[in-house]
Motif scaffolding. Sequence first.
Motif, PDB file in Angstrom:
ATOM      1  N   VAL A 179       0.807   2.109  10.037  1.00  0.00           N
ATOM      2  CA  VAL A 179      -0.098   2.850   9.122  1.00  0.00           C
ATOM      3  C   VAL A 179      -0.174   2.281   7.565  1.00  0.00           C
ATOM      4  CG1 VAL A 179       1.640   4.441   8.423  1.00  0.00           C
ATOM      5  CG2 VAL A 179      -0.679   5.005   8.672  1.00  0.00           C
ATOM      6  N   LEU A 180       0.833   1.429   7.512  1.00  0.00           N
ATOM      7  CA  LEU A 180       0.724   0.901   6.117  1.00  0.00           C
ATOM      8  C   LEU A 180       0.321  -0.593   6.282  1.00  0.00           C
ATOM      9  CD1 LEU A 180       4.583   1.628   5.383  1.00  0.00           C
ATOM     10  CD2 LEU A 180       2.606   2.867   4.735  1.00  0.00           C
ATOM     11  N   PHE A 210       7.736   5.971   4.341  1.00  0.00           N
ATOM     12  CA  PHE A 210       6.346   6.792   4.457  1.00  0.00           C
ATOM     13  C   PHE A 210       5.855   7.231   3.014  1.00  0.00           C
ATOM     14  CE2 PHE A 210       3.575  10.951   5.045  1.00  0.00           C
ATOM     15  CZ  PHE A 210       2.809  10.299   6.191  1.00  0.00           C
ATOM     16  N   THR A 211       6.811   7.227   1.945  1.00  0.00           N
ATOM     17  CA  THR A 211       6.051   7.232   0.577  1.00  0.00           C
ATOM     18  C   THR A 211       4.888   6.208   0.269  1.00  0.00           C
ATOM     19  OG1 THR A 211       7.749   5.838  -0.606  1.00  0.00           O
ATOM     20  CG2 THR A 211       8.182   8.027  -0.412  1.00  0.00           C
ATOM     21  N   ARG A 213       2.717   5.586   2.224  1.00  0.00           N
ATOM     22  CA  ARG A 213       1.261   6.258   2.719  1.00  0.00           C
ATOM     23  C   ARG A 213       1.083   7.423   1.843  1.00  0.00           C
ATOM     24  NH1 ARG A 213      -3.381   5.842   5.336  1.00  0.00           N
ATOM     25  NH2 ARG A 213      -3.782   7.822   6.552  1.00  0.00           N
ATOM     26  N   ALA A 214       2.099   8.112   1.705  1.00  0.00           N
ATOM     27  CA  ALA A 214       1.731   9.382   0.721  1.00  0.00           C
ATOM     28  C   ALA A 214       1.193   9.154  -0.469  1.00  0.00           C
ATOM     29  CB  ALA A 214       2.926  10.294   0.934  1.00  0.00           C
ATOM     30  N   VAL A 217      -2.518   8.849   0.115  1.00  0.00           N
ATOM     31  CA  VAL A 217      -3.101   9.713   0.870  1.00  0.00           C
ATOM     32  C   VAL A 217      -2.936  11.163   0.128  1.00  0.00           C
ATOM     33  CG1 VAL A 217      -3.503   8.835   2.973  1.00  0.00           C
ATOM     34  CG2 VAL A 217      -1.628  10.437   2.755  1.00  0.00           C
TER      35      VAL A 217
ATOM     36  N   TYR B  79      -5.482  20.082   1.087  1.00  0.00           N
ATOM     37  CA  TYR B  79      -4.170  20.458   1.331  1.00  0.00           C
ATOM     38  C   TYR B  79      -3.722  21.652   0.404  1.00  0.00           C
ATOM     39  CZ  TYR B  79      -3.446  15.513   2.860  1.00  0.00           C
ATOM     40  OH  TYR B  79      -3.379  14.647   3.693  1.00  0.00           O
ATOM     41  N   ARG B 114       6.626  11.250  -5.313  1.00  0.00           N
ATOM     42  CA  ARG B 114       5.537  10.439  -4.572  1.00  0.00           C
ATOM     43  C   ARG B 114       4.730  11.156  -3.621  1.00  0.00           C
ATOM     44  NH1 ARG B 114       9.352   7.418  -6.532  1.00  0.00           N
ATOM     45  NH2 ARG B 114       8.609   5.701  -7.546  1.00  0.00           N
ATOM     46  N   GLY B 115       5.063  12.578  -3.443  1.00  0.00           N
ATOM     47  CA  GLY B 115       4.105  13.349  -2.679  1.00  0.00           C
ATOM     48  C   GLY B 115       4.386  12.996  -1.164  1.00  0.00           C
ATOM     49  N   ASP B 116       4.163  14.019  -0.352  1.00  0.00           N
ATOM     50  CA  ASP B 116       4.359  13.833   0.925  1.00  0.00           C
ATOM     51  C   ASP B 116       3.266  14.784   1.781  1.00  0.00           C
ATOM     52  OD1 ASP B 116       5.131  13.310   3.608  1.00  0.00           O
ATOM     53  OD2 ASP B 116       7.237  13.094   3.033  1.00  0.00           O
ATOM     54  N   VAL B 117       2.665  14.402   2.891  1.00  0.00           N
ATOM     55  CA  VAL B 117       1.553  15.246   3.329  1.00  0.00           C
ATOM     56  C   VAL B 117       1.936  15.462   4.909  1.00  0.00           C
ATOM     57  CG1 VAL B 117      -0.251  14.647   1.619  1.00  0.00           C
ATOM     58  CG2 VAL B 117       0.421  13.197   3.797  1.00  0.00           C
ATOM     59  N   HIS B 148       5.649  10.024  13.064  1.00  0.00           N
ATOM     60  CA  HIS B 148       5.650  10.276  11.628  1.00  0.00           C
ATOM     61  C   HIS B 148       6.723  11.595  11.709  1.00  0.00           C
ATOM     62  CE1 HIS B 148       2.125   7.799  10.108  1.00  0.00           C
ATOM     63  NE2 HIS B 148       3.326   7.020  10.664  1.00  0.00           N
ATOM     64  N   THR B 164       8.746  13.007   5.324  1.00  0.00           N
ATOM     65  CA  THR B 164       8.319  12.459   6.617  1.00  0.00           C
ATOM     66  C   THR B 164       9.188  11.244   6.847  1.00  0.00           C
ATOM     67  OG1 THR B 164       6.000  13.191   6.291  1.00  0.00           O
ATOM     68  CG2 THR B 164       6.370  11.318   7.640  1.00  0.00           C
ATOM     69  N   MET B 166       9.250   7.498   9.351  1.00  0.00           N
ATOM     70  CA  MET B 166       8.483   6.675   9.883  1.00  0.00           C
ATOM     71  C   MET B 166       9.307   6.245  11.217  1.00  0.00           C
ATOM     72  SD  MET B 166       6.163   4.527   7.381  1.00  0.00           S
ATOM     73  CE  MET B 166       5.566   3.629   8.700  1.00  0.00           C
ATOM     74  N   GLU B 169       7.291   5.285  14.237  1.00  0.00           N
ATOM     75  CA  GLU B 169       6.437   4.122  14.322  1.00  0.00           C
ATOM     76  C   GLU B 169       7.300   3.053  14.035  1.00  0.00           C
ATOM     77  OE1 GLU B 169       3.364   4.627  11.179  1.00  0.00           O
ATOM     78  OE2 GLU B 169       2.332   2.897  12.069  1.00  0.00           O
TER      79      GLU B 169
END
Lengths: 298, 298
Positions: A179-180, A210-211, A213-214, A217, B79, B114-117, B148, B164, B166, B169
């Motif tokens: 996904v990266l 995963f940061t 990606r986060a 998005v 979100y 950095r956020g996560d979703v 994830h 999250t 990975m 993945e």
Amino acid sequence: MVALLACDWGTTNLRAWALDPDGAVLARRDFPLGVARLEPGEAARRFVEEVRPALGAEDAPVILCGMVGSNLGWTLAPYVDCPASLGDLAAGLVTVAAGVRIVPGVRSAGFNGRGDVMRGEETQLFGWLAGDASRATGRKLVCQPGTHAKWMRVDDGRLTDFVTAMTGELFAVLSAHSVLRSDAAVTDMAAFDEGVAAAGDGGALAARLFTARARVVGKGAPAESTASYLSGLLIGADVAATPGLLAADAAEGVVLLGDAPLCGLYARALGAHGAPCERFDGEAAAIAGLVALHSWET
Amino acid sequence: MVALLACDWGTTNLRAWALDPDGAVLARRDFPLGVARLEPGEAARRFVEEVRPALGAEDAPVILCGMVGSNLGWTLAPYVDCPASLGDLAAGLVTVAAGVRIVPGVRSAGFNGRGDVMRGEETQLFGWLAGDASRATGRKLVCQPGTHAKWMRVDDGRLTDFVTAMTGELFAVLSAHSVLRSDAAVTDMAAFDEGVAAAGDGGALAARLFTARARVVGKGAPAESTASYLSGLLIGADVAATPGLLAADAAEGVVLLGDAPLCGLYARALGAHGAPCERFDGEAAAIAGLVALHSWET
């Protein structure tokens, strides 16, 4: 006149240097003859038919390092165990044809007793050590960045322990297949630095990844900065965490051996941790190591 | 008679359940209509033409969770930020057509800002919470293993934070594309346990990963055990390190939501750390969450 045909014969490619009696490079050629591309038993013939004539070295003595000494290569050159000196490696040279010798790989206990192995990097290390008498004493932490980055502990000129980190391969497979994925070059140094910071102490890497990606998005960071961020994250985690497996700390200072651009990224990540480093060209070290091993008087 | 058509509409697939007025499953179907496979603007038409008739639900009310609410899906469902309750999610439902609603995803600050979703996992979480009144109080650490993996902190029935990892993945891309590639199934539990032990505290993962190679080429471990060892290493690192990013510790107990085989591997790795866990079926939780959101009286 070619005094020595020296080769780093790896998984993907073979790099050959024709050297004069002083070790100066007369010619240099790359061949797509890495051991993963050869049929079993084919190495000797391809070397004689393709490599020797291309370098004008039909009769010169030959020294080879790298995966050519593995069970996928020409002939198995058994591992030398740590602690290993230049003399130990020279004593382990395997003659596979008249005037053709293969450098053995090195094996360590590994940080957890599962073992670790190298083939080729030992030659660069001892080439660097041979470059200056001052390097033969004291305690060093040496890193060769790459697909399988090697972190090496050197004590008084002997390779006492090492571990391998799959840092470059993680970057490659995540950039190509996850996904990266991204085909952008690592040129956004602000994103690289952000990745180094996000790596923290290097723990919980699967979550830190995963940061990458986060931040896109969830926080609106530009997708084209992902490759640079990912590079910073993986290299940052490597420099923060891998030395600890050798009971070392990058803050004591690191010797980087390798390609200039990649060593530059490692130096930048080390700098963010306040860790001093010196950089040396990996190709020059490989040549010097092959010469030192060839010249060793047993 | 179909009282509700409930769907988990993800990146790769769409899973639909036709439910009776009590929430019991009348029919279940998977469709290769994941949002990554759709042309822009195509979701509504494919849903009406293919999904509704296949489930005998031409006129039933619909609730959808997952990536269908992303900018790749049908309509963006913005979100909801942590801390989030079931009521917050219900208030964020987005109506995209008569009787068709999409569950919003959830965003957290992330362990490093950095956020996560997430999109979809929140529905499973609240479905599990709705399953028993005792779950609505106290502090929980919930993990949904997968491509994830989501680690979630729940306080008194509200999702307060999550990260999250990975993990799945990494397993997939390393098994398919790296020097650790293997198509063996994860069935060698001795190798799995060895991987969990090699994961240690989860730090220096890039180096720990290389032990999966070194144990084969340096120590003679069978190559067909690599997939099981790699799975143990990645899951072991996940359970050892990721909870710390939420200021949590798996030893306090973990609720696992997901497929039984994968939850079994996580339970085994948690057991090696002395961490208790309870396991619940992810599909049942998803259905319960969709029903709870559909039924919420605002």
